[in-house]
Design a protein around this motif. Structure first.
Motif, PDB file in Angstrom:
ATOM      1  N   GLY A 120       0.803  -1.216  -0.128  1.00 50.29           N
ATOM      2  CA  GLY A 120      -0.138  -0.055  -0.038  1.00 50.29           C
ATOM      3  C   GLY A 120       0.974   1.268   0.103  1.00 50.29           C
ATOM      4  N   ALA A 121       0.568   2.250   0.982  1.00 51.10           N
ATOM      5  CA  ALA A 121       1.174   3.442   0.988  1.00 51.10           C
ATOM      6  C   ALA A 121       2.575   3.222   2.037  1.00 51.10           C
ATOM      7  N   ALA A 122       3.454   2.687   1.414  1.00 51.04           N
ATOM      8  CA  ALA A 122       4.808   2.395   1.969  1.00 51.04           C
ATOM      9  C   ALA A 122       5.751   3.407   2.051  1.00 51.04           C
ATOM     10  N   GLY A 123       5.520   4.459   1.024  1.00 47.78           N
ATOM     11  CA  GLY A 123       6.716   5.645   0.788  1.00 47.78           C
ATOM     12  C   GLY A 123       7.828   5.343  -0.045  1.00 47.78           C
ATOM     13  N   ALA A 124       8.820   5.979   0.268  1.00 52.25           N
ATOM     14  CA  ALA A 124      10.141   5.704  -0.620  1.00 52.25           C
ATOM     15  C   ALA A 124      11.006   4.784   0.014  1.00 52.25           C
ATOM     16  N   ASP A 125      10.830   4.219   0.890  1.00 52.98           N
ATOM     17  CA  ASP A 125      11.765   3.416   1.612  1.00 52.98           C
ATOM     18  C   ASP A 125      11.526   1.858   1.028  1.00 52.98           C
ATOM     19  N   ALA A 126      12.495   0.989   0.308  1.00 53.46           N
ATOM     20  CA  ALA A 126      12.194  -0.359  -0.220  1.00 53.46           C
ATOM     21  C   ALA A 126      11.800  -1.326   0.794  1.00 53.46           C
ATOM     22  N   VAL A 127      10.422  -1.980   0.684  1.00 54.66           N
ATOM     23  CA  VAL A 127       9.931  -2.746   1.764  1.00 54.66           C
ATOM     24  C   VAL A 127      10.698  -4.197   1.478  1.00 54.66           C
ATOM     25  N   THR A 128      10.892  -4.907   2.487  1.00 55.83           N
ATOM     26  CA  THR A 128      10.898  -6.229   2.339  1.00 55.83           C
ATOM     27  C   THR A 128       9.802  -7.249   2.776  1.00 55.83           C
ATOM     28  N   GLU A 129       9.677  -8.453   2.732  1.00 49.45           N
ATOM     29  CA  GLU A 129       8.603  -9.180   3.113  1.00 49.45           C
ATOM     30  C   GLU A 129       7.993  -9.079   4.194  1.00 49.45           C
ATOM     31  N   ASP A 130       8.963  -8.699   5.487  1.00 48.26           N
ATOM     32  CA  ASP A 130       8.631  -8.436   6.701  1.00 48.26           C
ATOM     33  C   ASP A 130       8.028  -7.192   7.186  1.00 48.26           C
ATOM     34  N   ALA A 131       7.764  -6.340   6.224  1.00 47.56           N
ATOM     35  CA  ALA A 131       7.264  -4.960   6.390  1.00 47.56           C
ATOM     36  C   ALA A 131       6.095  -5.034   6.601  1.00 47.56           C
ATOM     37  N   PRO A 132       5.271  -4.141   7.465  1.00 44.93           N
ATOM     38  CA  PRO A 132       3.829  -3.987   7.496  1.00 44.93           C
ATOM     39  C   PRO A 132       3.109  -4.001   6.388  1.00 44.93           C
ATOM     40  N   LEU A 133       1.807  -4.724   6.392  1.00 47.09           N
ATOM     41  CA  LEU A 133       0.938  -4.760   5.079  1.00 47.09           C
ATOM     42  C   LEU A 133      -0.087  -3.696   5.298  1.00 47.09           C
ATOM     43  N   ARG A 134      -0.309  -2.908   4.289  1.00 45.32           N
ATOM     44  CA  ARG A 134      -1.170  -1.852   4.451  1.00 45.32           C
ATOM     45  C   ARG A 134      -2.148  -1.716   2.832  1.00 45.32           C
TER      46      ARG A 134
END
Length: 353
Positions: A120-134
């Motif tokens: 979703g709206a994760a912004g500019a930082d590259a997210v990994t599979e452990d990132a919050p799901l939005r």
């Protein structure tokens, strides 16, 4: 392996089936046929087919398969927003029933086509599979729910794998025009203008349809213990770009003019993705296609096969195609085949069989 591919007559399935066959797998398709005749260029060869609605699949349909590759879904945000209840019925509930039926039938591996839009709206930082799901849309919410429910089924005899694909692009004989690179390239070829209706600032991770197919093949063939229960982002960091950057690349390839209207404002769906886990878990998989290469491929294919504005808007746009099938009486309000349509298809099959 003996593999069932759901949604094999869709945009991704049409690319994936030949690759799996080339790698020595025996493939059977399962599809409603909504997009079977939505072809640009020569019609692709067909595997054996189970002509079924995903909601009607039983354990008996799945006996004898070693793996299920589950691609079938209502596959874009506008359609999901129009009919959220049906989206959850098909994308979530029917997908979980399919996984449970597969496990009960003795199927050992279940590959699920998830999406990076779960971030979703994760912004500019590259997210990994452990990132919050939005997840921001019914489509993305349904994907999160399937991952949660099917992960709970994993055990020594059943290996689900969740491939979170970046936004797909690239040519497929069963084209989708309602995804960003394909859409912008079509606009460039048909009108000489690359029209961006957002403000162009959202980040998008992109991956070519052929690279998605290669990732699924790698996950199918990897040792079960290595992939069991894993969620893997599928793509490449090189294709983390803004919508405006996509437009500029398409314009450079086609000679078109970029027009950013901003009429839709800022799209809240913005995310960059880290794909390093897939490189570690699936070392056999490498994403080869860049956005420029894909835009070149698309532009050449559109011109060679005579893409028209009418086909772009109707045959190759998911929402328009399904709306038309409802208008002519092929589908009812719940997106099931009508009785009249089923009788007609049965008669035609008997006539040509």
């Amino acid at each position: 392996m003996h593999v069932l591919v759901t949604g094999h007559q869709g945009y991704l399935g049409t690319v994936m089936v030949p690759l799996l066959i080339e790698r020595g797998h025996t493939v059977v398709g399962l599809d409603t046929g909504w997009f079977a005749d939505c072809v640009l260029g020569p019609a692709p060869a067909e595997p054996d087919v189970l002509r079924l609605d995903l909601r009607d699949v039983t354990v008996d349909h799945l006996r004898g398969f070693d793996a299920v590759v589950h691609l079938a879904a209502l596959s874009n945000d506008p359609l999901g927003t129009l009919a959220p209840d049906i989206t959850h019925d098909i994308n979530h509930h029917a997908s979980v029933r399919l996984a449970r039926a597969a496990k009960d039938a003795g199927v050992e591996r279940f590959l699920y086509a998830s999406t990076c839009s779960v971030y979703g709206a994760a912004g500019a930082d590259a997210v990994t599979e452990d990132a919050p799901l939005r997840p921001l849309t019914p489509y993305a919410v349904s994907k999160v729910r399937v991952e949660d429910d099917v992960a709970a089924l994993a055990d020594e005899g059943f290996t689900p794998v969740f491939l979170r694909n970046a936004t797909a692009f690239g040519f497929s004989p069963r084209l989708r025009a309602d995804i960003v690179v394909n859409d912008l390239t079509a606009s460039a070829v048909l009108t000489g203008r690359v029209v961006v209706k957002s403000d162009g600032t959202p980040w998008r991770p992109l991956v070519h349809a052929r690279d998605i197919a290669a990732a699924f093949a790698a996950a199918l063939e990897a040792p079960a213990a290595r992939v069991r229960g894993r969620a893997l982002n599928i793509g490449t960091e090189a294709n983390n770009v803004t919508v405006a950057q996509i437009a500029e690349t398409v314009a450079e390839v086609t000679g078109a003019e970029v027009v950013i209207t901003g009429e839709y404002g800022a799209d809240p769906r913005s995310y960059r993705v880290d794909f390093s886990a897939a490189r570690q878990i699936l070392p056999e998989f490498v994403a080869h296609w860049g956005i420029r290469d894909g835009a070149v491929e698309l532009a050449e294919s559109y011109r060679r096969h005579g893409l028209t504005a009418d086909a772009l808007s109707n045959r190759f746009t998911r929402l328009a195609r399904i709306t038309e099938l409802q208008r002519v009486g092929e589908l009812d309000a719940t997106l099931h085949r009508t009785a009249a349509a089923t009788l007609h298809r049965t008669a035609m099959a008997a006539r040509h069989g």
